[in-house]
Design an enzyme around this catalytic site. Structure first.
Site, PDB file in Angstrom:
ATOM      1  N   TYR A   5       0.868  -1.181   0.000  1.00 22.45           N
ATOM      2  CA  TYR A   5       0.000   0.000   0.000  1.00 22.45           C
ATOM      3  C   TYR A   5       0.898   1.222   0.000  1.00 22.45           C
ATOM      4  O   TYR A   5       1.827   1.325   0.814  1.00 22.45           O
ATOM      5  CB  TYR A   5      -0.879  -0.023   1.254  1.00 22.45           C
ATOM      6  CG  TYR A   5      -1.754   1.192   1.425  1.00 22.45           C
ATOM      7  CD1 TYR A   5      -2.911   1.370   0.657  1.00 22.45           C
ATOM      8  CD2 TYR A   5      -1.447   2.167   2.376  1.00 22.45           C
ATOM      9  CE1 TYR A   5      -3.721   2.488   0.829  1.00 22.45           C
ATOM     10  CE2 TYR A   5      -2.253   3.280   2.554  1.00 22.45           C
ATOM     11  CZ  TYR A   5      -3.381   3.429   1.781  1.00 22.45           C
ATOM     12  OH  TYR A   5      -4.185   4.534   1.954  1.00 22.45           O
ATOM     13  N   ASP A  49       9.447   2.507  -0.818  1.00 22.36           N
ATOM     14  CA  ASP A  49       8.477   3.230  -0.002  1.00 22.36           C
ATOM     15  C   ASP A  49       8.799   2.913   1.453  1.00 22.36           C
ATOM     16  O   ASP A  49       8.432   1.867   1.981  1.00 22.36           O
ATOM     17  CB  ASP A  49       7.052   2.795  -0.368  1.00 22.36           C
ATOM     18  CG  ASP A  49       6.013   3.516   0.480  1.00 22.36           C
ATOM     19  OD1 ASP A  49       6.388   4.165   1.470  1.00 22.36           O
ATOM     20  OD2 ASP A  49       4.815   3.421   0.139  1.00 22.36           O
ATOM     21  N   LYS A  86       5.623   9.331   8.424  1.00 22.43           N
ATOM     22  CA  LYS A  86       5.501   8.804   9.784  1.00 22.43           C
ATOM     23  C   LYS A  86       6.610   9.289  10.738  1.00 22.43           C
ATOM     24  O   LYS A  86       6.524  10.380  11.252  1.00 22.43           O
ATOM     25  CB  LYS A  86       5.382   7.282   9.755  1.00 22.43           C
ATOM     26  CG  LYS A  86       4.134   6.845   8.938  1.00 22.43           C
ATOM     27  CD  LYS A  86       3.755   5.417   9.172  1.00 22.43           C
ATOM     28  CE  LYS A  86       2.695   4.918   8.209  1.00 22.43           C
ATOM     29  NZ  LYS A  86       1.321   5.084   8.661  1.00 22.43           N
TER      30      LYS A  86
HETATM   31  N1  HOZ Z   1      -3.676   2.820   6.326  1.00 20.24           N
HETATM   32  C1  HOZ Z   1      -2.997   3.238   7.488  1.00 20.24           C
HETATM   33  C2  HOZ Z   1      -2.009   2.248   7.991  1.00 20.24           C
HETATM   34  N2  HOZ Z   1      -1.493   1.365   7.060  1.00 20.24           N
HETATM   35  C3  HOZ Z   1      -3.966   3.538   8.590  1.00 20.24           C
HETATM   36  C4  HOZ Z   1      -4.137   4.972   8.726  1.00 20.24           C
HETATM   37  C5  HOZ Z   1      -5.073   5.374   9.843  1.00 20.24           C
HETATM   38  O1  HOZ Z   1      -6.163   4.838   9.975  1.00 20.24           O
HETATM   39  O2  HOZ Z   1      -4.694   6.253  10.569  1.00 20.24           O
END
Ligand code: HOZ
Length: 420
Positions: free
Chosen positions: A144, A239, A267
């Protein structure tokens, strides 16, 4: 454990916000129940609106490597607030953060700051296409890279959680240039490159996948990716939004000794504030506007608060390399033993308990997990005060704030919860 206040808030939220949340996985759809609404965090613990306390293994989905409310990050933010919250003009601190990133990650010779991981990957892909003059990109099933149109094909994270192959609203033409391959399979990769030789602009990969649960690369896989892309003049994009400054100070590329052409970050480099970045080889980055013809821009890019928090985070990590040894030891202790029918994957301080015999090395093997059993385990842990990601297909994160006692309590809770 009561959750009346969270239930009331969730009812209200669902009237006002689609699904009641601002990012899908938070809604607990795949595990059921009401998400605790978080009132505050301190170190490795969070407290919900009903006053329940949890040991937190989400850590804001990765950024909080030092836990909640780390004093050095709070103090950097207080200082930044005294100066101003946004200028839309260059500042000295941005240069300092760029220097700190380039020093820590040697493959990054130049870097641009953005506001999220999604922006970083979207921009890196555009830059790769602009630099190579090619259109096709390769991504991997279950990886992702944010909610970028062309990358929302067979993606992990929320799409895996909700069982969606892709998203409505993405024109087919945007996906036609995206080729999706299984992760950790060198033969398939070789075959695709033999067919498309000089038509692939970039391969984008999470070097340790965190978005189908934690799935590390098999030995030699990243080396093969590097060699094949170099042979065909294709750019390799790591990534590292999740892995950057987490699995090692220099990210997964330091851990595995691979130099990608471009890297995306997010992050941890924001210390818990919204930030992203992409960077890499100088000859490629120099194609970005205003230095070159590939356009990318942002009003809040290099925001002083995010930069201050990020810089405090990176300075602290640089000054305390022992943090990585402690993270490693704590996470290894969490992953030391699992009962039959459970497989544990780990890279540094990222890990996932998969409810399958395993091994789990790609999206298909991750999908073999018993998600109903995961949901029971998840709730049994929550009742015991352990807050895990509410999806089988997300990695859990350990922070430097987790204590020996936190780890001991978590292992004890898991031993009971396996039976759920
Ligand atoms: N898709 C995000 C982690 N892989 C989650 C983001 C969130 O809900 O804060």
């Amino acid at each position: 454990m009561t959750n009346f206040r969270s239930e009331e808030l969730f009812r209200r939220a669902q009237e006002l916000i689609p699904g009641g949340v601002n990012s899908p996985v938070r809604a607990f759809r795949s595990v059921g129940g009401t998400p605790p609404f978080i009132a505050r965090g301190e170190g490795s613990h969070i407290f919900d609106a009903d006053g329940n306390e949890y040991i937190d293994y989400v850590g804001s989905w990765g950024p909080l490597l030092l836990g909640h409310r780390h004093p050095e990050i709070l103090s950097a933010l207080e200082k930044a607030l005294e100066i101003g919250t946004s200028f839309g003009a260059p500042t000295e601190q941005e240069v300092e953060l760029a220097a700190a990133i380039c020093e820590a990650v040697p493959s990054i010779e130049m870097v641009r700051l953005v506001n999220s991981g999604t922006e970083a990957t979207m921009s890196a892909v555009r830059l790769a296409r602009g630099f190579t003059g090619r259109e096709r990109i390769v991504k991997f099933e279950g990886c992702y890279h944010g909610h970028v149109d062309s990358l929302l094909v067979k993606a992990g994270s929320g799409l895996a959680t909700l069982g969606l192959a892709g998203s409505q609203g993405v024109p087919q033409a945007f996906c036609d240039t995206t080729m999706v391959l299984p992760f950790n399979d060198v033969d398939v990769l070789e075959g695709v490159f033999r067919t498309y030789t000089d038509r692939i602009a970039a391969v984008i990969v999470e070097p340790v996948v965190g978005n189908m649960g934690c799935v590390p690369p098999l030995p030699g896989y990243l080396e093969a990716l590097r060699a094949i892309t170099a042979r065909y003049g294709t750019l390799l994009i790591f990534d590292e939004v999740m892995t950057g400054f987490r699995v090692a100070f220099g990210g997964a590329q330091e851990l595995f000794g691979i130099h990608p052409d471009l890297t995306t970050l997010g992050k941890v480099i924001g210390g818990g504030l919204p930030v992203g970045a992409f960077g890499g080889r100088k000859d490629i980055m120099s194609k970005l506007a205003p230095a070159g013809p590939v356009y990318q821009a942002g009003t809040l890019s290099g925001n002083p608060l995010a930069v201050a928090a990020g810089l405090a985070m990176l300075r602290h990590l640089k000054a305390h390399p022992e943090i990585y040894r402690r993270l490693e030891a704590h996470t290894a202790a969490l992953c030391a033993s699992v009962p039959p029918g459970v497989t544990v994957n780990r890279a540094g301080s990222m890990f996932t308990w998969f409810f399958t015999e395993g091994p789990v090395y790609d999206y298909e093997s991750a999908q073999r997990s018993d998600t109903a059993r995961f949901a029971r385990f998840f709730h049994a842990m929550l009742e015991r005060g352990i807050y895990l990601p509410p999806s089988q297909f997300e990695a859990a994160f350990v922070s430097a704030a987790h204590s020996d006692e936190d780890i001991r309590r978590t292992v004890a809770a898991a031993c009971e919860a396996w039976q759920a």
